[in-house]
Design a protein around this motif. Sequence first.
Motif, PDB file in Angstrom:
ATOM      1  N   TYR A  35     -27.747  41.248   3.541  1.00  0.00           N
ATOM      2  CA  TYR A  35     -28.927  41.131   4.398  1.00  0.00           C
ATOM      3  C   TYR A  35     -28.760  42.003   5.636  1.00  0.00           C
ATOM      4  O   TYR A  35     -27.643  42.215   6.116  1.00  0.00           O
ATOM      5  CB  TYR A  35     -29.093  39.676   4.861  1.00  0.00           C
ATOM      6  N   PHE A  47     -35.250  38.528  10.352  1.00  0.00           N
ATOM      7  CA  PHE A  47     -34.908  39.123   9.069  1.00  0.00           C
ATOM      8  C   PHE A  47     -35.525  40.508   8.959  1.00  0.00           C
ATOM      9  O   PHE A  47     -36.671  40.735   9.344  1.00  0.00           O
ATOM     10  CB  PHE A  47     -35.429  38.223   7.948  1.00  0.00           C
ATOM     11  N   ASP A  99     -24.004  36.592   1.769  1.00  0.00           N
ATOM     12  CA  ASP A  99     -23.922  35.237   1.239  1.00  0.00           C
ATOM     13  C   ASP A  99     -23.906  35.327  -0.279  1.00  0.00           C
ATOM     14  O   ASP A  99     -24.516  36.239  -0.854  1.00  0.00           O
ATOM     15  CB  ASP A  99     -25.110  34.402   1.697  1.00  0.00           C
ATOM     16  N   TYR A 103     -31.250  34.491  -0.880  1.00  0.00           N
ATOM     17  CA  TYR A 103     -32.352  33.700  -0.378  1.00  0.00           C
ATOM     18  C   TYR A 103     -33.652  34.501  -0.480  1.00  0.00           C
ATOM     19  O   TYR A 103     -33.715  35.654  -0.032  1.00  0.00           O
ATOM     20  CB  TYR A 103     -32.116  33.322   1.087  1.00  0.00           C
ATOM     21  N   ASN A 106     -36.527  31.975   4.064  1.00  0.00           N
ATOM     22  CA  ASN A 106     -35.685  31.500   5.148  1.00  0.00           C
ATOM     23  C   ASN A 106     -34.209  31.828   4.914  1.00  0.00           C
ATOM     24  O   ASN A 106     -33.373  30.930   4.816  1.00  0.00           O
ATOM     25  CB  ASN A 106     -35.858  29.985   5.322  1.00  0.00           C
ATOM     26  N   PRO A 107     -33.873  33.114   4.829  1.00  0.00           N
ATOM     27  CA  PRO A 107     -32.486  33.481   4.563  1.00  0.00           C
ATOM     28  C   PRO A 107     -31.562  33.009   5.674  1.00  0.00           C
ATOM     29  O   PRO A 107     -31.872  33.157   6.850  1.00  0.00           O
ATOM     30  CB  PRO A 107     -32.528  35.002   4.462  1.00  0.00           C
ATOM     31  N   ARG A 108     -30.433  32.465   5.293  1.00  0.00           N
ATOM     32  CA  ARG A 108     -29.462  31.929   6.241  1.00  0.00           C
ATOM     33  C   ARG A 108     -28.056  32.226   5.726  1.00  0.00           C
ATOM     34  O   ARG A 108     -27.297  31.336   5.356  1.00  0.00           O
ATOM     35  CB  ARG A 108     -29.657  30.426   6.428  1.00  0.00           C
ATOM     36  N   ARG A 110     -24.154  33.271   5.299  1.00  0.00           N
ATOM     37  CA  ARG A 110     -22.987  32.624   5.886  1.00  0.00           C
ATOM     38  C   ARG A 110     -22.154  33.568   6.734  1.00  0.00           C
ATOM     39  O   ARG A 110     -21.630  33.176   7.773  1.00  0.00           O
ATOM     40  CB  ARG A 110     -22.116  32.054   4.764  1.00  0.00           C
ATOM     41  N   TRP A 112     -21.430  37.139   8.932  1.00  0.00           N
ATOM     42  CA  TRP A 112     -22.151  38.055   9.813  1.00  0.00           C
ATOM     43  C   TRP A 112     -21.218  39.104  10.395  1.00  0.00           C
ATOM     44  O   TRP A 112     -20.049  38.818  10.666  1.00  0.00           O
ATOM     45  CB  TRP A 112     -22.786  37.279  10.964  1.00  0.00           C
TER      46      TRP A 112
END
Length: 122
Positions: A35, A47, A99, A103, A106-108, A110, A112
């Motif tokens: 992402y 995003f 991740d 997704y 609502n990509p979240r 893990r 970064w």
Amino acid sequence: QVQLVESGGGLVQAGGSLSVSCAASGRTFSNHAMYWFRQPPGKEREFVASITWGGSSTRYADSVKGRFTISRDNAKNTVYLRMNSLQPEDTAVYYCAADSTYYTDNPRPRYWGQGTQVTVSS
């Protein structure tokens, strides 16, 4: 754990192009969706784009669709963001993230990176 390091940010004039890269290490890169997010000055992180494990599917925020392209090279453990027709409103710190889940809403992610600054002058 996946470690992510962005590079390639900088200053560009409006209408110009820039590419940022993100090198991954740690767990198997090809097992992770990737992402790009960005955080403009004084605003929340948002995003920008995402790409599946093999690169067969991508998604973009409406604000960058048609101007930005996300891609990946699993042999090099690297994901790229090519940004064309840049505008001052694209000024932000750009973060890559990873991740094992891709997704679609609502990509979240893990993991970064630390971010790289992109500044577009008018």
